[in-house]
Design an enzyme around this catalytic site. Structure first.
Site, PDB file in Angstrom:
ATOM      1  N   GLY A   1       1.838   1.721   7.666  1.00 12.89           N
ATOM      2  CA  GLY A   1       0.584   2.411   7.825  1.00 12.89           C
ATOM      3  C   GLY A   1       0.790   4.061   7.870  1.00 12.89           C
ATOM      4  O   GLY A   1       0.346   4.777   8.638  1.00 12.89           O
TER       5      GLY A   1
ATOM      6  N   GLN B   1      -0.557   3.985  15.014  1.00 14.75           N
ATOM      7  CA  GLN B   1      -1.198   2.901  14.174  1.00 14.75           C
ATOM      8  C   GLN B   1      -1.802   2.246  15.173  1.00 14.75           C
ATOM      9  O   GLN B   1      -2.302   2.368  16.271  1.00 14.75           O
ATOM     10  CB  GLN B   1      -0.205   2.453  13.274  1.00 14.75           C
ATOM     11  CG  GLN B   1      -0.415   2.846  11.857  1.00 14.75           C
ATOM     12  CD  GLN B   1      -1.775   2.382  11.261  1.00 14.75           C
ATOM     13  OE1 GLN B   1      -2.528   1.826  11.720  1.00 14.75           O
ATOM     14  NE2 GLN B   1      -2.138   2.811  10.121  1.00 14.75           N
TER      15      GLN B   1
ATOM     16  N   ARG C   1       8.323  -1.059  -3.062  1.00 21.82           N
ATOM     17  CA  ARG C   1       7.292  -1.789  -2.390  1.00 21.82           C
ATOM     18  C   ARG C   1       7.232  -2.851  -2.913  1.00 21.82           C
ATOM     19  O   ARG C   1       7.067  -4.407  -2.380  1.00 21.82           O
ATOM     20  CB  ARG C   1       5.931  -1.154  -1.833  1.00 21.82           C
ATOM     21  CG  ARG C   1       6.184  -0.278  -0.725  1.00 21.82           C
ATOM     22  CD  ARG C   1       4.840   0.359  -0.389  1.00 21.82           C
ATOM     23  NE  ARG C   1       5.008   1.342   0.620  1.00 21.82           N
ATOM     24  CZ  ARG C   1       3.953   1.923   1.351  1.00 21.82           C
ATOM     25  NH1 ARG C   1       2.777   1.754   0.841  1.00 21.82           N
ATOM     26  NH2 ARG C   1       4.089   2.873   2.382  1.00 21.82           N
TER      27      ARG C   1
ATOM     28  N   THR D   1      -4.567   0.219   0.355  1.00 14.50           N
ATOM     29  CA  THR D   1      -3.788   1.641   0.474  1.00 14.50           C
ATOM     30  C   THR D   1      -3.885   2.367   1.644  1.00 14.50           C
ATOM     31  O   THR D   1      -4.963   2.063   2.309  1.00 14.50           O
ATOM     32  CB  THR D   1      -4.056   2.685  -0.800  1.00 14.50           C
ATOM     33  OG1 THR D   1      -5.531   3.039  -0.489  1.00 14.50           O
ATOM     34  CG2 THR D   1      -4.026   1.967  -2.247  1.00 14.50           C
TER      35      THR D   1
ATOM     36  N   HIS E   1      -6.333   6.083   4.993  1.00 14.81           N
ATOM     37  CA  HIS E   1      -6.528   6.659   6.013  1.00 14.81           C
ATOM     38  C   HIS E   1      -5.833   8.110   6.582  1.00 14.81           C
ATOM     39  O   HIS E   1      -6.241   8.837   7.207  1.00 14.81           O
ATOM     40  CB  HIS E   1      -6.256   5.624   7.576  1.00 14.81           C
ATOM     41  CG  HIS E   1      -4.831   5.311   7.496  1.00 14.81           C
ATOM     42  ND1 HIS E   1      -4.297   4.337   6.734  1.00 14.81           N
ATOM     43  CD2 HIS E   1      -4.074   5.897   8.420  1.00 14.81           C
ATOM     44  CE1 HIS E   1      -2.983   4.332   7.184  1.00 14.81           C
ATOM     45  NE2 HIS E   1      -2.945   5.256   8.225  1.00 14.81           N
TER      46      HIS E   1
ATOM     47  N   TYR F   1      -1.542   8.392   0.579  1.00  8.46           N
ATOM     48  CA  TYR F   1      -2.098   8.176  -0.727  1.00  8.46           C
ATOM     49  C   TYR F   1      -1.304   9.075  -1.503  1.00  8.46           C
ATOM     50  O   TYR F   1      -1.803  10.189  -1.569  1.00  8.46           O
ATOM     51  CB  TYR F   1      -3.538   8.141  -0.438  1.00  8.46           C
ATOM     52  CG  TYR F   1      -4.404   7.496  -1.481  1.00  8.46           C
ATOM     53  CD1 TYR F   1      -5.080   6.375  -1.677  1.00  8.46           C
ATOM     54  CD2 TYR F   1      -4.606   8.505  -2.945  1.00  8.46           C
ATOM     55  CE1 TYR F   1      -5.752   5.962  -2.533  1.00  8.46           C
ATOM     56  CE2 TYR F   1      -5.356   7.948  -3.976  1.00  8.46           C
ATOM     57  CZ  TYR F   1      -5.950   6.770  -3.645  1.00  8.46           C
ATOM     58  OH  TYR F   1      -6.488   6.171  -5.007  1.00  8.46           O
TER      59      TYR F   1
ATOM     60  N   CYS G   1      -2.392 -16.985  13.918  1.00  9.38           N
ATOM     61  CA  CYS G   1      -3.479 -17.769  13.773  1.00  9.38           C
ATOM     62  C   CYS G   1      -4.639 -17.264  14.377  1.00  9.38           C
ATOM     63  O   CYS G   1      -4.582 -17.089  15.512  1.00  9.38           O
ATOM     64  CB  CYS G   1      -3.256 -19.504  13.899  1.00  9.38           C
ATOM     65  SG  CYS G   1      -2.968 -19.911  15.618  1.00  9.38           S
TER      66      CYS G   1
END
Length: 561
Positions: free
Chosen positions: A52, A130, A201, A264, A267, A273, A410
């Site tokens: 992040g 994060q 990535r 992306t 934030h 970005y 889950c």
């Protein structure tokens, strides 16, 4: 970058049953901290970055070393305090108190901006945690796969008569969170085209089978998508390019996807970005030399990206924000109608939150995958009638590559979390699994976050920005005896836009653990039902009544009705 934020060191959590710390209650946070920095888990472990953008596990390497030392020495009646990734104190508490309390990235509201945070970060006074990076319960991309899968499935139900077969999803971002998208789309029966600007990535997602193929060009990508959708195959395709270039080009060509979203790291415009026309190395360099100009360039590209998403929405293509705050960034650059398409929570997920259903996860501290497979079977045994959940567990075992310590996620709710936790604790007690299990969750849950552009967008009563709820969640989990509790700011959507809490509890097979599990794994999801019932959601009120929650004002309102 200060030297203390970089170290060429490979960290992996210990496996097996030999303790480094004095008990499993302190061994667990130690192993999970280390697991967050495992090179198979973290995006940039040498700089302590887990996922992040700049979501870190510790403020710097000196702090990391001090945390490890403190955890190995911590007694059964002591609590370690972590302030933005820095161990600041050890205090005598009691054996049912949390062993670690964590506060990350929290700023007084007026100063809660990226500019002020970046100043503090540069001085070594703060750390961006994060959500699960700084709270030591990140499990790799699996942590968001099921939530993304549930979102895509619900979108198929709402827009395409219950199936995404022969449909395709257009999105971007293959980082720690976004990397879940192609696999989630495949599991939901759809093809996907994911734009990612870093080849490394894409390589990682191909290696771990989260992405099936890479296209060489946009034309190649579209040809593959056309072929696979025509054949009814669910295949994921990645393209190395910039979304701010590709989405407008697709609009200009009149290409019509079936779903459009984005993950992306919008934030964080300074680190997450890539501006259109820039190379990644240039972006990193300019972030240091000209942070303001770099942020503006990134946000201009986000504006182009969002204008394309708006164009798709205007075509009638279901389009939604997947929680990275890209709409807000575009609005700040003059895209006044950026919020004309919804976020994923109000569009698809809120009914689950009303029942306390969210991202329940657990990790085998043994390091043995068999322990996870045994717990999978236990979940099926206990939640016997939920065939949708069984299908998810079967697909997860077949397709999801474990990163670091074996883990599972889950989505289950208030009705089941406590029962599952107690069952896992019993499995540890009787030796059915080889070592204790930790249970945690994402901060993205029904009662643990205030985020007006994501989890709490468009609340029925207008309480989107009220952050009392995550504070109450953290306080209640502390009082209930969670093993570690965290309270963060800015996760998912960036500085000034969210506040959120997390908890982790250890199943070590003892009676004392069972008592803590009964409290924590009931109270934690119950705060989500409470929060939504208080906001006036009938589904949450019904769940509260069914589960016997004591909600004084809701009961009073019901009585008047």
């Amino acid at each position: 970058m200060p030297e203390s934020k970089y170290r060429q060191q490979t960290i992996r959590a210990p496996r097996g049953t030999v303790l480094t710390a004095k008990s499993w209650l302190t061994e667990a946070p130690l192993r999970m901290l280390m697991n967050n920095l495992d090179p198979d888990v973290a995006e940039n472990p040498h700089e302590l970055v887990v996922y992040g953008g700049i979501g870190r596990a510790a403020r710097n390497w000196e702090c990391y070393d001090a945390i490890v030392d403190a955890l190995t020495r911590l007694e059964a009646d002591e609590t370690l305090l972590i302030q933005s990734g820095k161990p600041v104190g050890v205090f005598k508490t009691h054996d049912n108190a949390p062993r670690v309390l964590i506060a990350n990235s929290n700023l007084a509201p007026h100063w809660a901006t990226w500019e002020h945070f970046n100043e503090l970060d540069a001085k070594g006074l703060a750390m961006y945690g994060q959500m699960t990076a700084g709270s030591w319960i990140y499990i790799g991309s699996q942590g968001i796969v099921q939530g993304t899968y549930e979102t895509f499935v619900e979108a198929g139900c709402q827009h395409y008569n219950g199936t995404l077969a022969g449909r395709w999803v257009l999105t971007a971002g293959l980082g720690g969170m976004g990397g879940a998208q192609p696999l989630a789309a495949t599991l939901a029966g759809a093809c996907s085209l994911t734009i990612e600007c870093q080849q490394s990535r894409i390589d990682f997602r191909l290696r771990t089978r989260y992405v099936d193929e890479q296209a060489a060009t946009l034309d190649d990508a579209l040809a593959r998508i056309t072929r696979y959708t025509r054949e009814g195959k669910a295949v994921s395709v990645a393209l190395c390019a910039n979304a701010a270039d590709i989405l407008p080009e697709l609009v200009n060509r009149g290409v019509r996807p079936d779903l459009v979203t984005d993950q992306t790291s919008a934030h964080d415009p300074l680190h997450g970005y890539l501006p259109s026309g820039w190379r990644w190395e240039e972006y990193q360099k300019n972030a240091q030399s000209d942070p303001h100009g770099t942020m503006q360039a990134a946000k201009r590209s986000m504006a182009a990206h969002v204008r394309a998403m708006l164009a798709f929405s205007k075509m009638g293509v279901p389009t939604f924000d997947y929680g990275n705050n890209i709409r807000q960034m575009a609005k700040e650059m003059g895209v006044e109608n950026a919020f004309d398409f919804p976020g994923f929570v109000p569009a698809y997920i809120r009914p689950l939150f009303c029942r306390g259903i969210g991202p329940f996860r657990w990790v085998a501290l043994s390091g043995d995958p068999q322990d996870i497979y045994k717990t999978d079977a236990k979940v099926k045994e206990i939640v016997a009638e939920d065939k949708h959940l069984h299908h998810w567990l079967d697909m997860a075992r077949e397709r999801i590559h474990f990163q670091g310590l074996p883990a599972r996620i889950c989505w289950v709710g208030l009705e089941w979390r406590q029962k599952l936790g107690l069952a896992f604790n019993e499995m540890v007690r009787c030796g059915e699994v080889s070592a204790p299990i930790v249970i945690g969750r994402d901060h993205l849950d029904s009662g643990s976050v205030a985020s007006p552009n994501r989890e709490t967008e468009a609340m029925r009563d207008g309480s989107d920005a009220v952050s009392d709820w995550p504070l109450l969640n953290a306080l209640l989990n502390t009082a209930s005896g969670a093993t570690w509790v965290s309270l963060h700011h800015g996760g998912g959507v960036g500085m000034g836009f969210s506040q959120h809490a997390g908890m982790v509890i250890v199943c070590d097979g003892t009676d004392e653990a069972a008592a803590r599990i009964r409290r924590v794994l009931h109270n934690d999801p119950a705060t989500g039902v409470m929060r939504h019932a208080d906001a006036g959601y009938d589904l949450a009120v019904e769940c509260a009544v069914e589960q016997g929650l004591n909600l004084p004002m809701v009961a009073a309102t019901q009585g008047k009705g």
